[in-house]
Structure formats: structure tokens, C-alpha cells
Scaffold this motif. Structure first.
Motif, PDB file in Angstrom:
ATOM      1  N   GLU A   1       0.844   0.159   3.565  1.00 35.14           N
ATOM      2  CA  GLU A   1      -0.998   0.319   3.943  1.00 35.14           C
ATOM      3  C   GLU A   1      -1.242   0.514   2.477  1.00 35.14           C
ATOM      4  N   LYS A   2      -0.844   0.390   1.743  1.00 31.73           N
ATOM      5  CA  LYS A   2      -2.121   0.301   0.308  1.00 31.73           C
ATOM      6  C   LYS A   2      -1.457  -1.045  -0.562  1.00 31.73           C
ATOM      7  N   LEU A   3      -0.930  -1.565  -0.692  1.00 32.68           N
ATOM      8  CA  LEU A   3      -0.558  -2.749  -1.285  1.00 32.68           C
ATOM      9  C   LEU A   3       0.530  -4.234  -0.708  1.00 32.68           C
ATOM     10  N   ARG A   4      -0.247  -5.295  -0.898  1.00 35.82           N
ATOM     11  CA  ARG A   4       0.278  -6.304  -0.083  1.00 35.82           C
ATOM     12  C   ARG A   4       1.107  -7.214  -1.223  1.00 35.82           C
TER      13      ARG A   4
END
Length: 187
Positions: free
Chosen positions: A158-161
Motif C-alpha cells: 500500500e505504501k511502496l512500489r
């Protein structure tokens, strides 16, 4: 209303964490509002993991993707029902089961039967065979459906790709492999 995506999911190594992640993910019924999941694996293996983990996740054993239910985890059998599980131990049998599931998933992807593929972790040594001589999933998938294009491994939450420029090499060798051209190719 937007079309709900059909997500193909490979079981990964049957002795690893693949089924745990799959079963825990689809224990929450809200996820079925987003997608119709189809696991390429084995209902029998899923039942074993569900019992070992004391989970209640419900699933639908199907013969082909046309039988998939939109409100339930669907599992297509790709393995011999007599596969032996040794949780936490790498085995050639586990590697073979992972390959069989991946192979069927790739065949059905090429036929356009589902929209997106998610792969559970494999044991990179145990999956090696005459049919699978690749460092990992990424290179195998690239050969199956890349049509000359390069694959890109992406890890996301949800916070990082994160998209990987290098893969399947020791961290100590990254600096010798990393080039401006490779970064541009991945971008």
C-alpha cells in the motif's frame, strides 16, 4: 460498472509460504469485490495448509476457469493428488508441483482466460529441471509471453512500489552490473 479482474495466482512451492499468504489474503470477503481469484495449484494441498494453519478460508475446487465463482477463492488442480508435503523443507517434488502450476497458469494466460498473474514464491533450486532452467519466475514468464519484450519484476504494498533493475544476483555484484543503459531499459 467496471469489469472485475480475473486474477491467476500460482501456488508456488508447496512446502513454503504460498498457500499461507493466499489463504490469509482471501479470508477477508471484501477482496472479492476487487477480483475473482483463480489459484493454479491443488485443492488437496490447499486443504492441508488450511488445516495446518487453522484457517477457515473457503474455496471452490474447479476443473476449468469458466467454473470460477466471483465471491470465492477458486482452485484449479494442476498436481498429482499424491504429492507429499514437507512444510519448511525444500524438495524436488515441491519444485515439480510449483512448475506444473506455473506452466498451466501460463498456458491459460496466453489463451486470454484471465487478466493478471500473481506468483507465490518458488524454491529456485528445487524447481530446476529440463523444462525449467531459469533463475526465477521473471525470466520464465518473459520467455513464455514476452514476444521479445523484457519482463520487469515489481514488488508492491500500500505504501511502496519497487521495480527491480537487477534480479537474481548477489547484492555484492549489483554495482558491477548496474549501468545507465540497464536503468533506462527497465524504465
Amino acid at each position: 460498472m467496471e469489469k472485475k479482474l480475473k486474477i491467476g495466482i500460482t501456488q508456488g512451492d508447496i512446502n513454503g509460504i504460498g498457500y499461507e499468504v493466499i489463504l490469509k489474503t482471501f479470508a477477508d470477503p471484501e477482496i472479492f469485490e476487487l477480483c475473482t481469484p483463480i489459484v493454479y495449484g491443488s485443492p488437496k494441498l490447499a486443504a492441508y495448509h488450511r488445516k495446518a494453519l487453522e484457517l477457515q478460508t473457503q474455496y471452490n475446487a474447479i476443473e476449468n476457469i469458466s467454473e470460477a465463482l466471483g465471491d470465492r477463492l477458486n482452485i484449479i488442480n494442476c498436481n498429482d493428488d499424491e504429492v507429499h508435503i514437507e512444510l519448511g523443507h525444500a524438495t524436488k517434488e515441491g519444485g515439480k508441483a510449483a512448475y506444473e502450476a506455473l506452466e498451466k497458469a501460463m498456458m491459460e494466460y496466453k489463451e486470454g482466460l484471465y487478466d493478471v498473474l500473481v506468483t507465490a514464491p518458488i524454491h529456485k533450486e528445487m524447481i530446476q529441471s529440463e523444462a525449467f532452467a531459469f533463475p526465477g519466475h521473471t525470466e520464465y514468464i518473459e520467455q513464455c509471453v514476452g514476444e521479445g519484450s523484457k519482463a520487469l519484476m515489481i514488488l508492491a504494498n500500500e505504501k511502496l512500489r519497487v521495480a527491480l533493475v537487477t534480479g537474481h544476483i548477489p547484492v555484492a555484484k549489483i554495482s558491477s552490473v548496474l549501468t545507465q543503459e540497464l536503468i533506462q531499459e527497465k524504465l
